[in-house]
Design a protein around this motif. Structure first.
Motif, PDB file in Angstrom:
ATOM      1  N   ARG A 372       0.850  -1.191   0.000  1.00 32.56           N
ATOM      2  CA  ARG A 372       0.000   0.000   0.000  1.00 32.56           C
ATOM      3  C   ARG A 372       0.885   1.240   0.000  1.00 32.56           C
ATOM      4  O   ARG A 372       1.781   1.369   0.840  1.00 32.56           O
ATOM      5  N   GLU A 373       0.617   2.118  -0.973  1.00 32.75           N
ATOM      6  CA  GLU A 373       1.439   3.315  -1.131  1.00 32.75           C
ATOM      7  C   GLU A 373       0.716   4.545  -0.603  1.00 32.75           C
ATOM      8  O   GLU A 373      -0.468   4.753  -0.882  1.00 32.75           O
ATOM      9  N   ILE A 374       1.443   5.342   0.155  1.00 39.69           N
ATOM     10  CA  ILE A 374       0.914   6.568   0.745  1.00 39.69           C
ATOM     11  C   ILE A 374       1.532   7.761   0.024  1.00 39.69           C
ATOM     12  O   ILE A 374       2.740   7.799  -0.222  1.00 39.69           O
ATOM     13  N   LEU A 387      -2.007   3.685   9.479  1.00 39.07           N
ATOM     14  CA  LEU A 387      -1.423   2.587  10.242  1.00 39.07           C
ATOM     15  C   LEU A 387      -2.492   1.631  10.764  1.00 39.07           C
ATOM     16  O   LEU A 387      -2.358   0.406  10.655  1.00 39.07           O
ATOM     17  N   GLY A 388      -3.535   2.208  11.323  1.00 35.86           N
ATOM     18  CA  GLY A 388      -4.572   1.395  11.943  1.00 35.86           C
ATOM     19  C   GLY A 388      -5.297   0.505  10.958  1.00 35.86           C
ATOM     20  O   GLY A 388      -5.573  -0.666  11.249  1.00 35.86           O
ATOM     21  N   GLY A 428      -1.699   5.861  -5.407  1.00 28.68           N
ATOM     22  CA  GLY A 428      -1.582   6.083  -3.973  1.00 28.68           C
ATOM     23  C   GLY A 428      -2.806   6.690  -3.315  1.00 28.68           C
ATOM     24  O   GLY A 428      -2.876   6.746  -2.079  1.00 28.68           O
ATOM     25  N   CYS A 429      -3.768   7.135  -4.102  1.00 29.78           N
ATOM     26  CA  CYS A 429      -4.942   7.795  -3.513  1.00 29.78           C
ATOM     27  C   CYS A 429      -5.767   6.842  -2.651  1.00 29.78           C
ATOM     28  O   CYS A 429      -6.356   7.248  -1.652  1.00 29.78           O
ATOM     29  N   ARG A 430      -5.796   5.575  -3.021  1.00 28.68           N
ATOM     30  CA  ARG A 430      -6.728   4.638  -2.398  1.00 28.68           C
ATOM     31  C   ARG A 430      -6.485   4.466  -0.907  1.00 28.68           C
ATOM     32  O   ARG A 430      -7.436   4.319  -0.126  1.00 28.68           O
ATOM     33  N   ASP A 433      -4.624   8.826   3.681  1.00 23.19           N
ATOM     34  CA  ASP A 433      -5.579   9.512   4.548  1.00 23.19           C
ATOM     35  C   ASP A 433      -5.742  10.962   4.100  1.00 23.19           C
ATOM     36  O   ASP A 433      -4.797  11.747   4.189  1.00 23.19           O
ATOM     37  N   PRO A 434      -6.921  11.357   3.599  1.00 25.72           N
ATOM     38  CA  PRO A 434      -7.104  12.739   3.142  1.00 25.72           C
ATOM     39  C   PRO A 434      -7.105  13.742   4.291  1.00 25.72           C
ATOM     40  O   PRO A 434      -6.952  14.941   4.071  1.00 25.72           O
TER      41      PRO A 434
END
Length: 451
Positions: A372-374, A387-388, A428-430, A433-434
């Motif tokens: 998962r990319e941030i 993280l959670g 990375g949008c998915r 955290d916005p």
């Protein structure tokens, strides 16, 4: 949009960035294991105050075991499962410090009923082999002496260098762990040092400055000239180099770090100084190599015929499976792994995750990894929500596999091997955290286009 002044703070932080997750503090000591640090080391682990869970305090224990400091925290209503936390590189000092899980993970663990343990490791610096052994030894000590009974499940988790510890621990102790969480994990092993070498030799080739190996005059003479010729002097986050050679160098680093992707080129202003300052290349020691690197793009200048080529001092040492400071990772975890990464990090770049993913695919274990990319350029910049969710999805995945068999669907993730997908403006949008808190570190998220 944050101001450029805010983003400039990132450049300064990158110079001193190391491959670690920041420690968190306070704690009381208990030396019931009757152990002492190795000669030359001292224990500086601070007291850790218990957390409250449903009106009751957790039970916190700390001490020394086999020359490493440790924390153990058990919630009031323990679910019988254990998390083994591995911290990042704390530098080359002589003070040992155990660290609790980062961000909101510690709180989430105990509120969900998990006990956790964390070792300081017996030595400091980037020394993964002893960290792998120490983490396993502490897990065994907790299972047999501290928790009352063996855990029904044991998870491994860690960040940055701790991700390297996680990846090798899964292979060193097969079937011991039930699943793993890797955060900004350095899962490329020695390939990370190859990357640092690549970045420096490419800069020298494009600038026409021969400065490898680095001499005593590197900082005063060679480095300023390299930066001037590449148009990197005083480069700010989001800015492009001011010379043609510098623009090509920017594109080369994008390729070396994982390929074109949103804000990759904008991140150069954060990392140029750290990449070229001399500290990171020195980490590479004598086992890095660039003999197999094909530098791209090849226009306007193809440096491949002229760039200095460096071989490791010893191929046997480089390829050894020993538990040394930079042990190999084969890509055989054997259990589910959730990997969370900031996509434009240039300290532990996306290319390390791509290497690990290809290894798992070659070993027939591709279905055991979720990436998962941030959308951040900073090393280990994760919100509590990011993280959670990764943790909850990992544990649910492990439990479903045990209940319904190994063919259950993996949690959703990002395809980091497809070049077109990675280059998409929405990559990375998915999983980002916005509503991530605004901090000097998270300011790099403003370099990205809106999702």
């Amino acid at each position: 949009m944050r101001s450029k002044k805010t983003l400039v703070m990132l450049a300064a932080s990158a110079v001193v960035a190391t491959l670690l997750l920041a420690p968190a503090g306070p704690a009381g000591a208990d030396d019931s294991a009757g152990n002492e640090p190795l000669p030359g080391y001292t224990d500086g682990t601070p007291p850790l105050a218990p957390l409250m869970v449903d009106g009751e305090p957790t039970r916190v224990k700390q001490g020394m075991y086999r020359h490493a400091a440790y924390y153990v925290e058990v919630p009031p209503k323990w679910n019988g499962e254990l998390v083994v936390w591995a911290h990042g590189d704390q530098g080359d000092g002589t003070v040992l410090k155990a660290e609790p899980p980062v961000g909101g993970l510690r709180k989430q663990y105990v509120e969900e009923g998990y006990a956790w343990v964390a070792s300081s490791f017996p030595t400091t610096g980037y020394n993964v082999g002893p960290a792998v052994e120490s983490s396993h030894e502490l897990a065994e000590y907790a299972a047999t002496e501290l928790l009352g009974h063996r855990p029904s499940r044991t998870y491994m988790a860690g960040g940055s260098m701790g991700g390297h510890v996680v990846a090798r621990a899964l292979e060193e102790y097969p079937k011991y762990f039930n699943g793993a969480l890797s955060l900004c994990g350095q899962v490329g092993a020695r390939r990370l040092y190859d990357y640092f070498l690549d970045g420096n030799l490419a800069a020298q080739a494009l600038s026409g400055v021969d400065a490898y190996p680095l001499g005593d005059d590197y900082q005063t003479d060679a480095l300023p000239l390299i930066k001037k010729r590449l148009g990197l002097t005083d480069l700010k986050p989001g800015e492009n180099p001011t010379t043609v050679a510098g623009r090509q160098y920017q594109q080369m680093l994008t390729e070396l770090t994982g390929g074109p992707r949103p804000a990759a080129e904008a991140a150069l202003g954060i990392y140029a100084d750290a990449m070229l300052a001399g500290g990171l290349p020195a980490i590479a020691g004598h086992q890095a190599q660039n003999l197999t690197t094909r530098y791209k793009p090849t226009a306007p200048v193809d440096i491949n015929p002229t760039v200095e080529r460096v071989a490791p001092d010893s191929w046997d040492e480089r390829n050894s499976m020993a538990l040394n400071d930079m042990p190999r990772v084969l890509g055989k975890p054997g259990v589910p792994v959730m990997s969370l990464h900031t996509m434009d990090d240039m300290l532990v770049p996306l290319s390390m995750q791509q290497t690990y993913t290809r290894q798992l695919a070659a070993n027939g274990q591709f279905d055991l990894l979720v990436n998962r990319e941030i959308r951040s350029a900073m090393h280990c910049d994760f919100s509590d929500m990011e993280l959670g969710k990764a943790w909850k999805d990992l544990t649910s995945w492990v439990e479903r596999r045990e209940a319904y068999g190994e063919k259950v669907a993996r949690p959703a993730g990002d395809d980091i091997l497809d070049r077109t997908t990675v280059a998409s403006p929405a990559f990375g949008c998915r999983f980002t955290d916005p509503d991530a808190p605004v901090t000097p570190v998270s300011a790099s998220r403003e370099l990205f286009p809106d999702c």
